[in-house]
Design an enzyme around this catalytic site. Structure first.
Site, PDB file in Angstrom:
ATOM      1  N   GLY A  92      10.737  39.818 -16.712  1.00 53.45           N
ATOM      2  CA  GLY A  92      10.710  40.953 -15.845  1.00 53.45           C
ATOM      3  C   GLY A  92      11.661  41.387 -15.346  1.00 53.45           C
ATOM      4  O   GLY A  92      12.054  42.661 -15.034  1.00 53.45           O
ATOM      5  N   PHE A  93      12.888  40.501 -15.033  1.00 53.02           N
ATOM      6  CA  PHE A  93      14.138  40.886 -14.254  1.00 53.02           C
ATOM      7  C   PHE A  93      14.865  41.917 -15.145  1.00 53.02           C
ATOM      8  O   PHE A  93      15.567  42.608 -14.751  1.00 53.02           O
ATOM      9  CB  PHE A  93      14.676  39.539 -14.070  1.00 53.02           C
ATOM     10  CG  PHE A  93      16.137  39.990 -13.285  1.00 53.02           C
ATOM     11  CD1 PHE A  93      16.167  40.585 -11.838  1.00 53.02           C
ATOM     12  CD2 PHE A  93      17.329  39.873 -14.121  1.00 53.02           C
ATOM     13  CE1 PHE A  93      17.404  40.941 -11.400  1.00 53.02           C
ATOM     14  CE2 PHE A  93      18.599  40.340 -13.485  1.00 53.02           C
ATOM     15  CZ  PHE A  93      18.526  40.746 -12.046  1.00 53.02           C
ATOM     16  N   CYS A 334      37.533  17.417  -5.399  1.00 54.25           N
ATOM     17  CA  CYS A 334      36.725  17.603  -6.715  1.00 54.25           C
ATOM     18  C   CYS A 334      37.178  16.719  -7.721  1.00 54.25           C
ATOM     19  O   CYS A 334      38.156  16.499  -8.122  1.00 54.25           O
ATOM     20  CB  CYS A 334      36.790  19.124  -7.282  1.00 54.25           C
ATOM     21  SG  CYS A 334      35.621  19.134  -8.985  1.00 54.25           S
ATOM     22  N   CYS A 339      39.576  18.954 -12.839  1.00 57.52           N
ATOM     23  CA  CYS A 339      40.536  18.552 -11.702  1.00 57.52           C
ATOM     24  C   CYS A 339      41.360  17.262 -11.878  1.00 57.52           C
ATOM     25  O   CYS A 339      42.518  17.089 -11.239  1.00 57.52           O
ATOM     26  CB  CYS A 339      39.742  18.754 -10.281  1.00 57.52           C
ATOM     27  SG  CYS A 339      39.178  20.350  -9.782  1.00 57.52           S
TER      28      CYS A 339
HETATM   29 ZN   LIG Z   1      37.107  20.387 -10.568  1.00 62.16          ZN
END
Ligand SMILES: [Zn+2]
Length: 397
Positions: A92-93, A334, A339
């Site tokens: 529907g979107f 993070c 990272c």
């Molecule tokens: Zn990260």
């Protein structure tokens, strides 16, 4: 499907949804795998970062490679070799984004700056979808052929895909739709919901979608209608008004009418500020393409200790020349694979050179970042200190 609430703090809730393919904790952020892939990420990546559930798009898979082919190859789980819960939307979107959304040139929330720009803007051209009482006719954006989606057809496609949680076909209106149109669309959505209940595959858990645009009485009417039916959970969908405040108002009208013991999914919303504001109002599930889409465009998430705030939407743009010699990770807080191993300088180099590995590394960090944020949100709910965490991130309660 089974849903258990394990803890509540004011209006926010901690829960567990159990499906045929395992369980996931709520509140949850659900990465989107539009075409049976979370873009640029492999299942091994998803596994490693702790993704518990993904959402794939019915309409897109119906066109390519086709739900019948996926069924023949053993269903979506087997096809993409993903053995955890999968949710599919109703299609529907897409009728909205390819139809009214395209005609009006807007998304789910139209902000005022955008509306001002729109007044002077010309009609944007071809609509690719149109709605009538029985269903939606799409122009296939790959072949140009006309294809038809009805409530029964949406149930059939989702059954062929074999997802764990499915959505009833609904009509998503635009923030620019007037009340008269929205009321008409709501009648269709309700009729379609009843049809979906008739035809859906009993092995799947069917969610109904509360519509009604930005109109209080229509939202209330829709919520009251939906909760009387045998749905396993509820989506809040469609136009969420003309501002973030409108969106929060809609949630406040609808949530008190929904049963406590069924999950509530806010469809297509996933900005960090919105997540905080909606979790505290009782939303359990979010899905959004934002982390992977922003990653591909060079925007990487950062937490408050790196200067992330609601104004910069917790993002840096890695192309910025200030990162040229920056040996730090994207985010010191993070602990994702990216990272731990790569610097901003290296990622900037990959991005500006168009290296393919950039897309994976950037998407990995952004999805991981959202998952860890949800971990922290769940932890804060459990320890009854949700508003402290919210203040730390947004600067307000
Ligand atoms: Zn990260």
């Amino acid at each position: 499907m089974d849903f258990k609430i394990t803890h509540e703090y004011e209006n926010s809730r901690l829960g567990v949804v159990k499906t045929r393919h395992g369980k996931f904790k709520t509140p949850v952020f659900i990465p989107v795998a539009t075409l049976a892939s979370v873009r640029a990420l492999d299942n091994k990546d998803l596994e490693e970062m702790g993704v518990e559930v993904i959402l794939a798009n019915t309409y897109h898979l119906f066109l390519r490679p086709g739900d019948k082919l996926i069924k023949k190859l053993g269903g979506l789980h087997k096809f993409m070799n993903y053995n955890k819960p999968i949710i599919t939307d109703s299609g529907g979107f897409q009728a909205f984004s390819l139809g009214l959304g395209m005609e009006h040139g807007v998304g789910k929330i139209a902000d005022n700056i955008f509306l001002e720009g729109l007044r002077s803007r010309e009609y944007r051209g071809d609509k690719w979808a149109s709605v009538d009482d029985e269903g939606i006719t799409f122009k296939n954006h790959i072949t140009g052929e006309l294809v038809r989606l009805t409530p029964k057809k949406s149930m059939e496609i989702q059954s062929n895909l074999g997802s764990d949680i499915i959505f009833a076909l609904d009509e998503c209106t635009s923030p620019l739709s007037d009340k008269e149109y929205t009321a008409e669309a709501l009648k269709r959505t309700h009729r379609w919901a009843e049809e979906c209940l008739k035809y859906y595959d009993r092995k799947q858990a069917l969610f109904g979608v509360v519509q009604g645009g930005e109109y209080r009485d229509l939202r209330i009417k829709s919520a009251k209608f939906m909760v009387e039916k045998e749905f396993a959970g509820f989506g809040i969908g469609g136009s969420l008004g003309k501002s973030k405040q409108d969106m929060l108002n809609i949630i406040e009208w609808v949530i008190p009418l929904l049963p406590e013991d069924k999950p509530r999914h806010l469809l297509g919303i996933g900005a960090i500020e919105d997540i905080f504001n909606c979790v505290e109002r009782g939303i359990d599930m979010f899905d959004c393409v934002a982390p992977t889409r922003w990653a591909r465009r060079g925007h990487l998430y950062i937490s408050p200790i790196e200067g992330g705030n609601k104004e910069n939407k917790f993002r840096i743009h890695i192309q910025n020349s200030r990162f040229r010699e920056d040996e730090n990770p994207i985010d010191r807080e993070c602990d994702c694979y990216v990272c731990k191993n790569y610097s901003r300088a290296y990622l900037r180099h990959l991005y500006t050179s168009g290296e393919l590995i950039y897309f994976r590394l950037a998407s990995y960090h952004n999805v991981y970042f959202m998952l860890r944020l949800m971990d922290r949100i769940r932890e804060a709910i459990k320890e009854n200190r949700y508003f402290e965490l919210k203040k730390e991130w947004l600067g307000y309660v």
